[in-house]
Enzyme design. Structure first.
Site, mmCIF file in Angstrom:
data_model
loop_
_atom_site.group_PDB
_atom_site.id
_atom_site.type_symbol
_atom_site.label_atom_id
_atom_site.label_comp_id
_atom_site.label_asym_id
_atom_site.label_seq_id
_atom_site.Cartn_x
_atom_site.Cartn_y
_atom_site.Cartn_z
ATOM 1 N N TYR A 89 22.273 4.230 14.782
ATOM 2 C CA TYR A 89 22.274 2.970 14.024
ATOM 3 C C TYR A 89 21.205 2.017 14.562
ATOM 4 C CZ TYR A 89 24.063 -0.947 11.314
ATOM 5 O OH TYR A 89 24.178 -1.976 10.419
ATOM 6 N N PHE A 126 0.995 -7.115 -8.754
ATOM 7 C CA PHE A 126 1.758 -5.994 -9.304
ATOM 8 C C PHE A 126 3.026 -6.541 -9.969
ATOM 9 C CE2 PHE A 126 4.782 -2.394 -8.743
ATOM 10 C CZ PHE A 126 4.142 -1.521 -9.599
ATOM 11 N N ASP A 127 3.583 -5.813 -10.946
ATOM 12 C CA ASP A 127 4.695 -6.403 -11.718
ATOM 13 C C ASP A 127 5.942 -6.724 -10.890
ATOM 14 O OD1 ASP A 127 5.352 -3.724 -11.614
ATOM 15 O OD2 ASP A 127 5.145 -3.363 -13.759
ATOM 16 N N ASP A 180 -0.712 -6.606 -0.212
ATOM 17 C CA ASP A 180 0.203 -5.696 -0.887
ATOM 18 C C ASP A 180 -0.501 -4.342 -0.801
ATOM 19 O OD1 ASP A 180 1.846 -4.292 -2.528
ATOM 20 O OD2 ASP A 180 1.661 -5.600 -4.264
ATOM 21 N N ALA A 187 0.165 -0.839 -0.917
ATOM 22 C CA ALA A 187 0.613 0.488 -1.341
ATOM 23 C C ALA A 187 -0.492 1.549 -1.237
ATOM 24 C CB ALA A 187 1.166 0.425 -2.763
ATOM 25 N N LYS A 210 3.567 5.543 -1.980
ATOM 26 C CA LYS A 210 2.182 5.768 -2.396
ATOM 27 C C LYS A 210 1.429 6.396 -1.214
ATOM 28 C CE LYS A 210 3.752 3.054 -5.757
ATOM 29 N NZ LYS A 210 3.658 1.635 -5.660
ATOM 30 N N HIS A 232 10.120 -1.655 -21.698
ATOM 31 C CA HIS A 232 9.458 -0.359 -21.889
ATOM 32 C C HIS A 232 10.256 0.804 -21.305
ATOM 33 C CE1 HIS A 232 7.015 0.392 -17.977
ATOM 34 N NE2 HIS A 232 7.928 -0.499 -17.706
#
Ligand SMILES: *Cc1c(COP(=O)(O)O)cnc(C)c1O
Length: 460
Positions: free
Chosen positions: A72, A124-125, A215, A217, A258, A450
């Site tokens: 843990y 990014f969204d 960010d 990725a 990614k 979408h």
């Protein structure tokens, strides 16, 4: 004879995939209400929906899975991940999270308050979602060149420093908790940010005393583009370039699905202890204790190994050349694709592909469905369906670009698969004049429609 370029790996384990018939696909896509997200994966021959979490782990990553320490607190896997992050990015502090958006949630909980302004290149969204969820504002300061799909410009992910300075100048610094630089810029097509631009953003941030987070990725793909396109970097190793990139940031959020080539995972890197400690509280609240934060020990091990493999030049060259291989074939055939090619995907410009098609009938979605019918290939619409309705007027928002993204998973498909994708799309291109009718919506969610939208063919 010059020896040709070839892949930097060989294949030890295979997963069978099945080609289907056109009548089968016609039935399946109709049952899926013409939404590619609703297809079962076994109804897809080549799946180019996303490169997120869909990569193939290596033999070394799988063996690391067996060595995972599931304690843990204080697990050796945590320290393995800490060491890899320190070695590759230079950041002293980190928090593991279950994926990239969780890193955003934790970091932004510690940094962003209502009314704040967060400038960056096209957010990014999920990043934008987490900013707007806090009633703060994401301001897009990307260079104008990014929005022209045919312009040959090497660093279309760059921030326009004049646009950025205008934002920094016109608000008190208390309202701008951070600048977010997305490397590579996913939303503008996996386009890289140059080192010169990162440096310039750092200088502006210093002048206005504002923090900079990346960010990250696809940070390794970004480093590859710097090495191959930016003056002065050809002789540097990917690792040296990555270290320099992050030296201009105060921290990073990472979707490890990614460039760390794992199926699930993420983290936040910090330079300062103070901010790390502040974010730790939210990590414990949302993700788990700071030494595992939403990840099992085996996954942290695979992630640490994936960071080393993801920043290996030969791996990156194989990957990025495969994306360009598909892109170049399409471009040579006359299929309108975004150029230069990004790191992780080829973007087909649906409005230029089907110039006389009514956009109200979802041109990019129509093209994505045609490609599925032609060859069982699943791409994804980046267009009107993704853009959702205007929350005030309830009307469709028609974005300037209607794209079909063909995203290439890491180490999964061969160039024969790319040839197949090319041929299928070329066939659709040959009969583009016959594609006249699209779709209408029969059911949709109020936001992020979408994923679940249901469509019906427009009748003649
Ligand atoms: C994928 C991605 C995210 C979100 O990460 P998840 O792991 O999908 O939650 C954030 N930013 C960028 C640039 C991404 O590509």
């Amino acid at each position: 004879m010059d020896l040709p370029f070839s892949e930097s790996f060989k294949i030890k384990m295979v997963e069978n995939i099945h080609r289907s018939s056109r009548p089968e696909r016609e039935t399946w896509i109709k049952e899926a209400r013409y939404n590619l997200f609703n297809l079962r994966s076994n109804q897809v021959y080549i799946d180019l929906l996303t490169d997120s979490g869909t990569g193939a782990m290596s033999d070394k990553q799988w063996s690391e899975m067996m060595l995972g320490d599931e304690s843990y607190a204080g697990a050796s896997s945590y320290y393995k991940m800490k060491e890899a992050i320190k070695e590759i990015t230079g950041f002293d502090y980190f928090l593991p999270t279950h994926q990239g958006r969780a890193a955003e949630n934790v970091l932004f909980s510690a940094m962003i308050k209502e009314g704040d302004i967060i400038p960056g290149n096209t957010h990014f969204d999920t990043t934008k979602g987490h900013i707007e969820f806090r009633r703060a504002h994401a301001i897009d300061c990307t260079i104008d060149e990014a929005f022209n799909t045919t312009l040959d410009y090497p660093f279309k992910g760059n921030i326009d420093v004049d646009k950025l300075e205008k934002v920094l100048k016109s608000h008190p610094k208390e309202m701008i908790p951070l600048i977010i630089v997305t490397i590579t810029c996913n939303s503008s097509g996996g386009q890289p940010v140059s080192m010169a631009n990162m440096k310039a953003v750092r200088e502006l941030a210093n002048k206005y005393e504002i923090k900079v987070f990346y960010d990250s990725a696809r940070f390794a793909e970004n480093a590859y583009f710097i090495k191959t396109k930016e003056e002065g970097y050809a002789g540097k190793s990917i690792r040296e370039i990555v270290r320099e990139m992050f030296s201009y940031a105060d921290g990073m959020t990472m979707s490890s699905k990614k460039d760390a080539i794992v199926n699930m995972g993420g983290f936040i890197g910090f330079r300062e202890k103070e901010l790390f400690e502040k974010a730790s509280m939210f990590n414990i609240l949302f993700e788990g204790f700071i030494s595992y934060g939403g990840m099992s020990g085996r996954d942290m091990n695979a992630l640490a190994q994936g960071l080393y493999e993801g920043t290996d030049f030969n791996y990156l060259e194989t990957r990025i050349r495969q994306v360009a291989y598909l892109g170049q074939k399409l471009k040579d055939y006359g299929v309108p694709v975004q150029y230069p090619f990004g790191g992780h995907a080829i973007y087909v410009d649906a409005k230029r592909f089907l110039p006389h098609f009514p956009v109200e009938e979802y041109v990019a979605q129509t093209l994505a469905v045609e490609l599925y019918l032609e060859g069982g290939i699943r791409g994804v619409e980046i267009g009107t369906l993704l853009a959702d309705r205007d929350p005030e007027t309830g009307k469709n928002r028609y974005p300037e670009l209607e794209l079909v993204r063909l995203t290439i998973p890491r180490r999964v498909y061969t160039n024969n698969h790319m040839d197949y994708v090319f041929a299928a799309l070329a066939n659709v291109y040959d009969r583009r004049h016959e594609i006249k009718k699209g779709f209408k919506i029969v059911k949709e969610a109020p936001i992020l429609r979408h994923f679940t939208v249901e469509l019906e063919r427009v009748k003649n």
